[in-house]
Enzyme design. Sequence first.
Site, PDB file in Angstrom:
ATOM      1  N   ILE A 125       0.904  -1.157   0.016  1.00 12.00           N
ATOM      2  CA  ILE A 125       0.504  -0.489   0.385  1.00 12.00           C
ATOM      3  C   ILE A 125       0.975   1.627   0.130  1.00 12.00           C
ATOM      4  CG2 ILE A 125      -1.723   1.211   1.157  1.00 12.00           C
ATOM      5  CD1 ILE A 125      -3.102  -1.460   2.332  1.00 12.00           C
ATOM      6  N   CYS A 126       1.592   1.137   0.923  1.00 11.74           N
ATOM      7  CA  CYS A 126       2.802   2.437   1.150  1.00 11.74           C
ATOM      8  C   CYS A 126       3.774   2.157   2.271  1.00 11.74           C
ATOM      9  CB  CYS A 126       1.675   3.775   0.830  1.00 11.74           C
ATOM     10  SG  CYS A 126       1.463   3.728   3.174  1.00 11.74           S
ATOM     11  N   GLY A 128       5.195   3.338   5.607  1.00 17.85           N
ATOM     12  CA  GLY A 128       4.724   4.696   6.718  1.00 17.85           C
ATOM     13  C   GLY A 128       5.590   4.602   7.915  1.00 17.85           C
ATOM     14  N   SER A 129       5.599   4.910   8.657  1.00 16.61           N
ATOM     15  CA  SER A 129       6.626   5.864   9.718  1.00 16.61           C
ATOM     16  C   SER A 129       7.520   4.660  10.022  1.00 16.61           C
ATOM     17  CB  SER A 129       6.049   6.591  10.862  1.00 16.61           C
ATOM     18  OG  SER A 129       4.900   5.494  11.522  1.00 16.61           O
ATOM     19  N   CYS A 130       6.824   3.462  10.357  1.00 17.14           N
ATOM     20  CA  CYS A 130       8.242   2.351  11.237  1.00 17.14           C
ATOM     21  C   CYS A 130       8.295   1.214   9.971  1.00 17.14           C
ATOM     22  CB  CYS A 130       6.737   0.822  11.557  1.00 17.14           C
ATOM     23  SG  CYS A 130       6.346   2.029  13.477  1.00 17.14           S
ATOM     24  N   GLY A 131       7.955   1.056   8.555  1.00 14.70           N
ATOM     25  CA  GLY A 131       8.084   0.525   7.626  1.00 14.70           C
ATOM     26  C   GLY A 131       7.094   0.371   7.244  1.00 14.70           C
ATOM     27  N   ILE A 133       3.482  -0.960   4.557  1.00 14.55           N
ATOM     28  CA  ILE A 133       1.820  -1.477   4.824  1.00 14.55           C
ATOM     29  C   ILE A 133       1.506  -2.120   3.169  1.00 14.55           C
ATOM     30  CG2 ILE A 133      -0.002  -0.132   5.870  1.00 14.55           C
ATOM     31  CD1 ILE A 133       0.991   1.752   6.614  1.00 14.55           C
ATOM     32  N   LYS A 152       1.168  -4.021   8.969  1.00  8.84           N
ATOM     33  CA  LYS A 152       2.526  -3.399   9.017  1.00  8.84           C
ATOM     34  C   LYS A 152       3.630  -4.132   9.099  1.00  8.84           C
ATOM     35  CE  LYS A 152       0.080   1.073  10.141  1.00  8.84           C
ATOM     36  NZ  LYS A 152      -0.189   2.415  11.118  1.00  8.84           N
ATOM     37  N   ASP A 256      -2.537  15.000  14.072  1.00  6.77           N
ATOM     38  CA  ASP A 256      -2.253  15.443  12.821  1.00  6.77           C
ATOM     39  C   ASP A 256      -4.056  14.884  11.575  1.00  6.77           C
ATOM     40  OD1 ASP A 256      -0.826  15.764   9.991  1.00  6.77           O
ATOM     41  OD2 ASP A 256      -0.086  13.941   9.876  1.00  6.77           O
TER      42      ASP A 256
END
Length: 427
Positions: A125-126, A128-131, A133, A152, A256
Amino acid sequence: MGEEKGRTQSLKGCSLSDKLCIISHQQYEIIIIPVFLVGGSLIILGVILWLFIREKRAQQQTPGLQGTAPAPPVRGQNGEAGGREGSVFVPLKETSVESLLQTSTRALAKLQIPRDQLSEVLEWICNGSCGAIYRTKIYPGDPAKSKDVVLKVLKEPARLHEIQDFLGRIQFYQFLGKHQNLVQLEGCCTEGEPLYMVLEDVAQGDLLSFLWNCRRDVMTMDGLLYDLTEKQVYHIGKQVLLALEFLQSKHLFHGDVAARNILIQCDLTAKLCGLGLAYEVHTQGTITSTNTVPLKWLAPERLLLRSAGIRGDIWSFGILLYEMVTLGAPPYPEVPPTSILQHLQRGKTMKRPSSCTQTMYNLMKSCWRWKEDNRPSLRELCSCLETASRTADDKAVLQVPELVVPKLYAAVAGISVTSLSYSYSIL
Ligand SMILES: Nc1ncnc2c1ncn2[C@@H]1O[C@H](COP(=O)(O)OP(=O)(O)OP(=O)(O)O)[C@@H](O)[C@H]1O
């Protein structure tokens, strides 16, 4: 008589008829009083000057070059540090990854999902902040119970503190519990690397892509009706407010709020995601990471790096209303992201978009009041939305003829295009 007696005492050693003694007493008063007056005035002037310089310096803080701000200090809804309810179980003292995973897997026993129940087919999908997704399927024994989930995955190789952070995020979801307007945790795989966080799949993806798709001529895609009316804008908005109220009840806030952080289902159920900053408020009482938030969504107090709280989310909610009613236009299209603070300091806000009724515009403007305390509370906003929704148009479909060019959007909005996970193409 008493005054005369005191004066006599202060002139000890002199007779009352002694002119010289009386003259020296008067000189003493003449010197001391002005010295006190001048000294006091200088101190007051100094304090005023110091306050003025401090204010100026705060205002001159230049925002990030990409239109994102470093994290400001934060506080909870009542000005106190963020909530710390629920202990953070992740054993911070563990010094090896193996022992950390062993201890935490025991603590997360109820959430563990056997890896062989997850399909090996992953749809990216994309990032993310940790890795990364992904979307995948889970087969929990009974094939009838198979369903889509979102994974995730903690990026590898991960350092000890990154693993601790990821495990902490899983526990944060557990702490939050269920709410119909928050993305739900299904479970996790943490007995070994790679670590997975398994979330319910909110299939239609993020609200921003949905809004962009509503600009196109297509009526339906994947069972979702790509039409939006004013009444539906209120419907989605209200669900976001409910999710924020839920966070507030846990002494948290989101930090956010934006269309890109809302997921949408076929029936227009909205779910708030992107809970990274709320997690930081929960664990640290403040935002400590270098996470950045696009400036154009931020309230002035955040831009000025002052404390943030739920009223900052209310400001961003006003921007979200703008995003919805313009079908995903970037906020302040004529203002460069790095000039947003000066723009707001000049008392300017956004003009009423042509697709926006006066009632909705008034709601937006109430969210954009400079002083936090003058903005409505979540409860007040919720009831205003309910009232407005009763008379809102449920027939006319919002229309914006121009299609969005994501790269251009990202530049105007002050967001890096790679951080957008849009499922949208202009072809
Ligand atoms: N449960 C989900 N269902 C469908 N898509 C999802 C889901 N969770 C995340 N996504 C997709 O991934 C994108 C990024 O999600 P999210 O903001 O939660 O990631 P993140 O970078 O890990 O955020 P944070 O660090 O703030 O938690 C979303 O905009 C959405 O497109």
